[in-house]
Design an enzyme around this catalytic site. Sequence first.
Site, PDB file in Angstrom:
ATOM      1  N   HIS A 175      -1.839  -5.333   1.578  1.00 59.09           N
ATOM      2  CA  HIS A 175      -3.083  -6.075   1.375  1.00 59.09           C
ATOM      3  C   HIS A 175      -2.731  -7.508   1.040  1.00 59.09           C
ATOM      4  O   HIS A 175      -1.751  -7.758   0.329  1.00 59.09           O
ATOM      5  CB  HIS A 175      -3.901  -5.478   0.212  1.00 59.09           C
ATOM      6  CG  HIS A 175      -5.027  -6.384  -0.215  1.00 59.09           C
ATOM      7  ND1 HIS A 175      -6.226  -6.437   0.457  1.00 59.09           N
ATOM      8  CD2 HIS A 175      -5.101  -7.319  -1.203  1.00 59.09           C
ATOM      9  CE1 HIS A 175      -6.995  -7.363  -0.114  1.00 59.09           C
ATOM     10  NE2 HIS A 175      -6.333  -7.909  -1.120  1.00 59.09           N
ATOM     11  N   GLU A 191      -9.892 -10.480  -7.106  1.00 58.69           N
ATOM     12  CA  GLU A 191      -8.915  -9.395  -6.986  1.00 58.69           C
ATOM     13  C   GLU A 191      -7.828  -9.481  -8.062  1.00 58.69           C
ATOM     14  O   GLU A 191      -7.447  -8.470  -8.647  1.00 58.69           O
ATOM     15  CB  GLU A 191      -8.277  -9.433  -5.590  1.00 58.69           C
ATOM     16  CG  GLU A 191      -9.267  -9.065  -4.485  1.00 58.69           C
ATOM     17  CD  GLU A 191      -8.718  -9.318  -3.088  1.00 58.69           C
ATOM     18  OE1 GLU A 191      -7.576  -9.813  -2.968  1.00 58.69           O
ATOM     19  OE2 GLU A 191      -9.431  -9.015  -2.118  1.00 58.69           O
ATOM     20  N   TYR A 206     -12.402  -2.564  -2.666  1.00 56.43           N
ATOM     21  CA  TYR A 206     -12.925  -2.548  -1.295  1.00 56.43           C
ATOM     22  C   TYR A 206     -14.454  -2.487  -1.251  1.00 56.43           C
ATOM     23  O   TYR A 206     -15.023  -2.006  -0.265  1.00 56.43           O
ATOM     24  CB  TYR A 206     -12.324  -1.375  -0.521  1.00 56.43           C
ATOM     25  CG  TYR A 206     -10.913  -1.637  -0.043  1.00 56.43           C
ATOM     26  CD1 TYR A 206     -10.583  -2.816   0.640  1.00 56.43           C
ATOM     27  CD2 TYR A 206      -9.896  -0.709  -0.257  1.00 56.43           C
ATOM     28  CE1 TYR A 206      -9.287  -3.064   1.072  1.00 56.43           C
ATOM     29  CE2 TYR A 206      -8.593  -0.954   0.184  1.00 56.43           C
ATOM     30  CZ  TYR A 206      -8.310  -2.140   0.860  1.00 56.43           C
ATOM     31  OH  TYR A 206      -7.030  -2.379   1.305  1.00 56.43           O
ATOM     32  N   ASN A 246      -1.871  -0.297   7.338  1.00 57.74           N
ATOM     33  CA  ASN A 246      -1.219  -1.569   7.663  1.00 57.74           C
ATOM     34  C   ASN A 246      -0.319  -2.092   6.546  1.00 57.74           C
ATOM     35  O   ASN A 246      -0.057  -3.282   6.452  1.00 57.74           O
ATOM     36  CB  ASN A 246      -2.270  -2.598   8.103  1.00 57.74           C
ATOM     37  CG  ASN A 246      -3.406  -2.718   7.106  1.00 57.74           C
ATOM     38  OD1 ASN A 246      -3.295  -2.250   5.972  1.00 57.74           O
ATOM     39  ND2 ASN A 246      -4.492  -3.342   7.507  1.00 57.74           N
ATOM     40  N   LYS A 299       0.838  -1.200   0.000  1.00 56.93           N
ATOM     41  CA  LYS A 299       0.000   0.000   0.000  1.00 56.93           C
ATOM     42  C   LYS A 299       0.881   1.261   0.000  1.00 56.93           C
ATOM     43  O   LYS A 299       2.091   1.191   0.270  1.00 56.93           O
ATOM     44  CB  LYS A 299      -0.918  -0.034   1.225  1.00 56.93           C
ATOM     45  CG  LYS A 299      -1.946  -1.197   1.202  1.00 56.93           C
ATOM     46  CD  LYS A 299      -2.790  -1.181   2.476  1.00 56.93           C
ATOM     47  CE  LYS A 299      -3.891  -2.225   2.445  1.00 56.93           C
ATOM     48  NZ  LYS A 299      -4.719  -2.193   3.688  1.00 56.93           N
TER      49      LYS A 299
HETATM   50  N1  UDP Z   1      -9.665  -1.055   7.764  1.00 56.58           N
HETATM   51  C1  UDP Z   1      -9.700   0.020   8.647  1.00 56.58           C
HETATM   52  N2  UDP Z   1     -10.471  -0.092   9.776  1.00 56.58           N
HETATM   53  C2  UDP Z   1     -11.186  -1.217  10.074  1.00 56.58           C
HETATM   54  C3  UDP Z   1     -11.145  -2.291   9.175  1.00 56.58           C
HETATM   55  C4  UDP Z   1     -10.374  -2.181   8.032  1.00 56.58           C
HETATM   56  O1  UDP Z   1      -9.047   1.036   8.413  1.00 56.58           O
HETATM   57  O2  UDP Z   1     -11.866  -1.251  11.127  1.00 56.58           O
HETATM   58  C5  UDP Z   1      -8.850  -0.946   6.526  1.00 56.58           C
HETATM   59  C6  UDP Z   1      -7.483  -1.629   6.672  1.00 56.58           C
HETATM   60  O3  UDP Z   1      -6.522  -0.865   5.934  1.00 56.58           O
HETATM   61  C7  UDP Z   1      -7.748  -2.981   6.013  1.00 56.58           C
HETATM   62  C8  UDP Z   1      -8.709  -2.604   4.897  1.00 56.58           C
HETATM   63  O4  UDP Z   1      -9.533  -1.588   5.465  1.00 56.58           O
HETATM   64  O5  UDP Z   1      -6.557  -3.591   5.558  1.00 56.58           O
HETATM   65  C9  UDP Z   1      -9.569  -3.747   4.376  1.00 56.58           C
HETATM   66  O6  UDP Z   1     -10.289  -4.306   5.445  1.00 56.58           O
HETATM   67  P1  UDP Z   1     -10.490  -5.870   5.603  1.00 56.58           P
HETATM   68  O7  UDP Z   1     -11.516  -6.083   6.655  1.00 56.58           O
HETATM   69  O8  UDP Z   1     -10.717  -6.501   4.259  1.00 56.58           O
HETATM   70  O9  UDP Z   1      -9.071  -6.356   6.231  1.00 56.58           O
HETATM   71  P2  UDP Z   1      -7.820  -7.104   5.560  1.00 56.58           P
HETATM   72  O10 UDP Z   1      -8.377  -8.181   4.666  1.00 56.58           O
HETATM   73  O11 UDP Z   1      -7.023  -6.074   4.805  1.00 56.58           O
HETATM   74  O12 UDP Z   1      -7.052  -7.664   6.733  1.00 56.58           O
HETATM   75 MG    MG Z   2      -9.810  -8.113   3.169  1.00 55.09          MG
END
Ligand code: UDP
Ligand code: MG
Length: 173
Positions: A131, A142, A54, A128, A14
């Site tokens: 992805h 994806e 997303y 974080n 990212k």
């Molecule tokens: N995210 C966030 N707050 C939350 C949940 C998700 O900012 O409470 C962001 C975070 O950058 C995350 C992305 O949204 O990586 C996608 O969320 P997902 O639940 O798909 O998590 P991931 O699969 O990336 O672990």
């Molecule tokens: Mg995810």
Amino acid sequence: MSTPKDEYTLVIVKPDGIKKSLTGNILTKLAEARLIIIGAKVLHVSKSLAEDHYRHLKDKPFFNDLIEYIQGKPYGEEYQRVMALVYRGPDAIRRVRALAGSTNPEEADPVSIRGSYGRITTKGVFENVIHASSDAKDAEREIKLWFKPEEIVGDLFPVKKVKREAGEETVWS
Ligand code: UDP
Ligand code: MG
């Protein structure tokens, strides 16, 4: 013991990972999964690509901030890019997610990528740095969203030929 099935998964470094110059660290850490890279590129993320990627989070209060984040809007223009990679190999999805760590960087294993390098912004967005696809269905969706067939080394999904004005182009079927 049965051999784990060959899988593929999408990884995105990212914009915060790009800005913090973490691409090398992240690829080194992911090498522990003993997978092979079958696609890799650096690209700008359009709003429509971000929103499609997303789309499962579109009703969340942080959705708009998340779209700005994956586009790199909070950073300088030179950091408004990501590195997208496709990894292939046994148990690829679980192995990469394990190395990535939990979504919330404060809860992530401190030795994981997100635990080592992630943070929560003052707006509350989980920056974080990476992805990683969460299951096989998401991975296929994806990869097809981020990569064209000719950008992948080897065969991955069925393809078809479609006629274009200036000839022929290969697209996912
Ligand atoms: N995210 C966030 N707050 C939350 C949940 C998700 O900012 O409470 C962001 C975070 O950058 C995350 C992305 O949204 O990586 C996608 O969320 P997902 O639940 O798909 O998590 P991931 O699969 O990336 O672990
Ligand atoms: Mg995810």
